[in-house]
Design a protein around this motif. Structure first.
Motif, PDB file in Angstrom:
ATOM      1  N   VAL A  79      75.541 -46.766  29.157  1.00  0.00           N
ATOM      2  CA  VAL A  79      77.126 -46.504  28.832  1.00  0.00           C
ATOM      3  C   VAL A  79      78.065 -47.207  29.532  1.00  0.00           C
ATOM      4  CG1 VAL A  79      78.883 -44.572  28.794  1.00  0.00           C
ATOM      5  CG2 VAL A  79      76.568 -44.076  28.159  1.00  0.00           C
ATOM      6  N   THR A  80      77.592 -47.399  30.991  1.00  0.00           N
ATOM      7  CA  THR A  80      78.167 -48.299  31.814  1.00  0.00           C
ATOM      8  C   THR A  80      77.050 -49.058  32.549  1.00  0.00           C
ATOM      9  OG1 THR A  80      79.808 -48.401  33.907  1.00  0.00           O
ATOM     10  CG2 THR A  80      78.238 -46.521  33.881  1.00  0.00           C
ATOM     11  N   GLY A  81      77.668 -50.246  33.142  1.00  0.00           N
ATOM     12  CA  GLY A  81      76.634 -50.691  33.960  1.00  0.00           C
ATOM     13  C   GLY A  81      77.401 -51.822  35.168  1.00  0.00           C
ATOM     14  N   TRP A  82      76.502 -52.557  35.655  1.00  0.00           N
ATOM     15  CA  TRP A  82      76.881 -53.156  36.987  1.00  0.00           C
ATOM     16  C   TRP A  82      77.837 -54.330  36.495  1.00  0.00           C
ATOM     17  CZ3 TRP A  82      77.261 -52.896  41.664  1.00  0.00           C
ATOM     18  CH2 TRP A  82      77.357 -54.062  42.594  1.00  0.00           C
ATOM     19  N   ALA A  83      77.742 -55.070  35.134  1.00  0.00           N
ATOM     20  CA  ALA A  83      78.598 -55.946  34.877  1.00  0.00           C
ATOM     21  C   ALA A  83      80.126 -55.319  34.692  1.00  0.00           C
ATOM     22  CB  ALA A  83      78.194 -56.740  33.572  1.00  0.00           C
ATOM     23  N   GLN A  84      80.062 -54.169  34.181  1.00  0.00           N
ATOM     24  CA  GLN A  84      81.298 -53.239  33.711  1.00  0.00           C
ATOM     25  C   GLN A  84      82.018 -52.852  35.226  1.00  0.00           C
ATOM     26  OE1 GLN A  84      78.404 -53.164  31.960  1.00  0.00           O
ATOM     27  NE2 GLN A  84      79.624 -54.030  30.441  1.00  0.00           N
ATOM     28  N   VAL A  85      81.444 -52.697  36.073  1.00  0.00           N
ATOM     29  CA  VAL A  85      82.214 -52.366  37.464  1.00  0.00           C
ATOM     30  C   VAL A  85      82.419 -53.662  38.148  1.00  0.00           C
ATOM     31  CG1 VAL A  85      81.235 -50.091  37.765  1.00  0.00           C
ATOM     32  CG2 VAL A  85      80.054 -52.062  38.820  1.00  0.00           C
ATOM     33  N   ASN A  86      82.014 -54.884  37.839  1.00  0.00           N
ATOM     34  CA  ASN A  86      82.290 -56.080  38.321  1.00  0.00           C
ATOM     35  C   ASN A  86      83.221 -57.093  37.580  1.00  0.00           C
ATOM     36  OD1 ASN A  86      80.883 -56.406  41.089  1.00  0.00           O
ATOM     37  ND2 ASN A  86      79.449 -55.301  39.872  1.00  0.00           N
TER      38      ASN A  86
ATOM     39  N   ARG B 157      83.842 -56.128  33.818  1.00  0.00           N
ATOM     40  CA  ARG B 157      84.036 -55.631  32.390  1.00  0.00           C
ATOM     41  C   ARG B 157      84.222 -56.981  31.592  1.00  0.00           C
ATOM     42  NH1 ARG B 157      87.636 -50.401  30.889  1.00  0.00           N
ATOM     43  NH2 ARG B 157      86.530 -49.873  29.007  1.00  0.00           N
ATOM     44  N   ASN B 158      84.904 -56.654  30.394  1.00  0.00           N
ATOM     45  CA  ASN B 158      85.192 -57.896  29.465  1.00  0.00           C
ATOM     46  C   ASN B 158      85.984 -58.856  29.865  1.00  0.00           C
ATOM     47  OD1 ASN B 158      83.764 -56.415  27.528  1.00  0.00           O
ATOM     48  ND2 ASN B 158      85.771 -55.304  26.712  1.00  0.00           N
ATOM     49  N   ALA B 159      86.498 -58.970  31.227  1.00  0.00           N
ATOM     50  CA  ALA B 159      87.294 -60.042  31.605  1.00  0.00           C
ATOM     51  C   ALA B 159      86.305 -61.036  32.154  1.00  0.00           C
ATOM     52  CB  ALA B 159      88.193 -59.665  32.965  1.00  0.00           C
ATOM     53  N   LEU B 160      85.299 -60.926  32.385  1.00  0.00           N
ATOM     54  CA  LEU B 160      83.858 -61.789  32.905  1.00  0.00           C
ATOM     55  C   LEU B 160      83.734 -62.679  31.782  1.00  0.00           C
ATOM     56  CD1 LEU B 160      81.484 -59.354  34.455  1.00  0.00           C
ATOM     57  CD2 LEU B 160      83.019 -60.885  35.770  1.00  0.00           C
ATOM     58  N   SER B 161      83.133 -63.857  32.008  1.00  0.00           N
ATOM     59  CA  SER B 161      82.638 -64.975  31.062  1.00  0.00           C
ATOM     60  C   SER B 161      81.141 -64.298  30.848  1.00  0.00           C
ATOM     61  CB  SER B 161      82.305 -66.193  31.877  1.00  0.00           C
ATOM     62  OG  SER B 161      81.245 -66.172  32.954  1.00  0.00           O
ATOM     63  N   TRP B 162      80.775 -64.835  29.715  1.00  0.00           N
ATOM     64  CA  TRP B 162      79.482 -64.181  29.088  1.00  0.00           C
ATOM     65  C   TRP B 162      78.299 -64.502  30.064  1.00  0.00           C
ATOM     66  CZ3 TRP B 162      78.416 -60.559  25.983  1.00  0.00           C
ATOM     67  CH2 TRP B 162      79.390 -60.333  24.952  1.00  0.00           C
ATOM     68  N   GLU B 163      78.414 -65.785  30.667  1.00  0.00           N
ATOM     69  CA  GLU B 163      77.351 -66.199  31.606  1.00  0.00           C
ATOM     70  C   GLU B 163      77.219 -65.221  32.777  1.00  0.00           C
ATOM     71  OE1 GLU B 163      79.675 -68.201  30.078  1.00  0.00           O
ATOM     72  OE2 GLU B 163      78.137 -69.429  28.919  1.00  0.00           O
ATOM     73  N   ASP B 164      78.570 -65.000  33.453  1.00  0.00           N
ATOM     74  CA  ASP B 164      78.450 -64.003  34.337  1.00  0.00           C
ATOM     75  C   ASP B 164      77.967 -62.680  33.941  1.00  0.00           C
ATOM     76  OD1 ASP B 164      79.352 -66.115  36.193  1.00  0.00           O
ATOM     77  OD2 ASP B 164      81.596 -65.723  36.090  1.00  0.00           O
ATOM     78  N   ARG B 165      78.488 -62.187  33.015  1.00  0.00           N
ATOM     79  CA  ARG B 165      78.263 -60.808  32.534  1.00  0.00           C
ATOM     80  C   ARG B 165      76.704 -60.706  32.446  1.00  0.00           C
ATOM     81  NH1 ARG B 165      81.157 -58.025  27.369  1.00  0.00           N
ATOM     82  NH2 ARG B 165      79.846 -56.159  27.385  1.00  0.00           N
ATOM     83  N   LEU B 166      76.237 -61.599  31.827  1.00  0.00           N
ATOM     84  CA  LEU B 166      74.514 -61.473  31.672  1.00  0.00           C
ATOM     85  C   LEU B 166      74.063 -61.798  32.776  1.00  0.00           C
ATOM     86  CD1 LEU B 166      74.425 -63.359  28.149  1.00  0.00           C
ATOM     87  CD2 LEU B 166      74.534 -61.071  28.513  1.00  0.00           C
ATOM     88  N   SER B 167      74.462 -62.612  33.765  1.00  0.00           N
ATOM     89  CA  SER B 167      73.667 -62.738  35.098  1.00  0.00           C
ATOM     90  C   SER B 167      73.799 -61.358  35.766  1.00  0.00           C
ATOM     91  CB  SER B 167      74.284 -63.803  35.765  1.00  0.00           C
ATOM     92  OG  SER B 167      73.754 -64.024  37.096  1.00  0.00           O
ATOM     93  N   LEU B 168      74.785 -60.652  35.553  1.00  0.00           N
ATOM     94  CA  LEU B 168      74.784 -59.527  36.266  1.00  0.00           C
ATOM     95  C   LEU B 168      74.019 -58.296  35.846  1.00  0.00           C
ATOM     96  CD1 LEU B 168      78.725 -59.289  37.023  1.00  0.00           C
ATOM     97  CD2 LEU B 168      77.272 -59.435  38.751  1.00  0.00           C
ATOM     98  N   ASP B 169      73.843 -58.365  34.343  1.00  0.00           N
ATOM     99  CA  ASP B 169      73.083 -57.380  33.812  1.00  0.00           C
ATOM    100  C   ASP B 169      71.505 -57.803  34.402  1.00  0.00           C
ATOM    101  OD1 ASP B 169      74.941 -56.089  32.157  1.00  0.00           O
ATOM    102  OD2 ASP B 169      74.412 -57.632  30.417  1.00  0.00           O
ATOM    103  N   VAL B 170      71.138 -58.910  34.377  1.00  0.00           N
ATOM    104  CA  VAL B 170      69.791 -59.354  35.142  1.00  0.00           C
ATOM    105  C   VAL B 170      69.536 -58.893  36.525  1.00  0.00           C
ATOM    106  CG1 VAL B 170      68.110 -61.073  35.251  1.00  0.00           C
ATOM    107  CG2 VAL B 170      69.375 -61.179  33.225  1.00  0.00           C
ATOM    108  N   TRP B 171      70.669 -59.046  37.048  1.00  0.00           N
ATOM    109  CA  TRP B 171      70.717 -58.556  38.768  1.00  0.00           C
ATOM    110  C   TRP B 171      70.532 -57.281  38.724  1.00  0.00           C
ATOM    111  CZ3 TRP B 171      72.882 -55.191  41.813  1.00  0.00           C
ATOM    112  CH2 TRP B 171      72.831 -55.327  43.245  1.00  0.00           C
ATOM    113  N   TYR B 172      70.992 -56.500  37.704  1.00  0.00           N
ATOM    114  CA  TYR B 172      70.860 -54.888  38.002  1.00  0.00           C
ATOM    115  C   TYR B 172      69.398 -54.608  37.656  1.00  0.00           C
ATOM    116  CZ  TYR B 172      70.630 -50.148  36.372  1.00  0.00           C
ATOM    117  OH  TYR B 172      70.098 -48.974  36.194  1.00  0.00           O
ATOM    118  N   VAL B 173      68.589 -55.460  36.661  1.00  0.00           N
ATOM    119  CA  VAL B 173      67.286 -55.122  36.243  1.00  0.00           C
ATOM    120  C   VAL B 173      66.510 -55.458  37.321  1.00  0.00           C
ATOM    121  CG1 VAL B 173      65.484 -55.984  34.863  1.00  0.00           C
ATOM    122  CG2 VAL B 173      67.482 -55.747  33.630  1.00  0.00           C
TER     123      VAL B 173
END
Length: 198
Positions: A131-138, A140-156
């Protein structure tokens, strides 16, 4: 432990929020029409499809040719309020209860994006979407796709119960600040056109 925590919090929240959810549903029906809930198939853990539900935030307005108008034209003031406050996400607690989603994890994106991820970006599907994630608190939608997906993998790679609690706390702060709701120049977020899978 994570699944037990998710189940307990989702079940408790759905019981406590039953009244407010009903009121919100009535407002959505009056202001945006039906159906009250927006549902869409999204990729879950290991890319397995599931149907995610949330409150609708857009109208079904169409142009003269019968095609839906752009998001910016269909997103009403009430819809913007729902998105800014993240109230539109509350029905996803049902997905958490069912085990399709977790409270915390990479946000479930579109099925269309699956072939576009690099092998590294595709690792975001090693865990349940959240429902929420690391990219959302860093950002959210203001991030570039590259940064957003990188943060998702960092969380994993760094996931833990303590990190989940931190993300939930930061989510509350982000929602109250209404930060990063949309990308620059977009009503929501531009489509991902990434790189082909290696």
């Amino acid at each position: 432990m994570k699944r037990c925590f998710d189940f307990f919090v989702a079940a408790t929240a759905l019981v406590l929020l039953a009244g407010p959810l009903l009121v919100l549903a009535v407002f959505v029906r009056v202001k945006l029409g039906k159906p009250v809930l927006f549902s869409q198939v999204r990729p879950g853990k290991r890319g397995k499809p599931f149907r995610m539900v949330k409150f609708r935030t857009m109208t079904n307005e169409r142009g003269p040719d019968g095609t839906l108008l752009p998001d910016a034209d269909r997103l009403t003031r009430f819809g913007r309020f729902l998105r800014a406050s993240s109230l539109d996400e509350l029905p996803e607690l049902w997905n958490v209860l069912k085990g399709d989603m977790s409270l915390v994890g990479p946000r479930p994106l579109l099925m269309d994006y699956l072939p576009l991820y690099s092998s590294e970006q595709a690792r975001r599907h090693e865990v349940r979407p959240g429902v929420t994630g690391w990219a959302q608190v860093n950002g959210r939608n203001a991030l570039s796709w590259e940064d957003r997906l990188s943060l998702d993998v960092w969380y994993v790679d760094h996931r833990s119960f303590a990190l989940d609690i931190r993300i939930l706390w930061l989510t509350v702060r982000k929602v109250l600040m209404r930060d990063g709701i949309s990308a620059a120049g977009e009503a929501t977020m531009s489509r991902f056109t990434g790189t082909k899978r290696e």
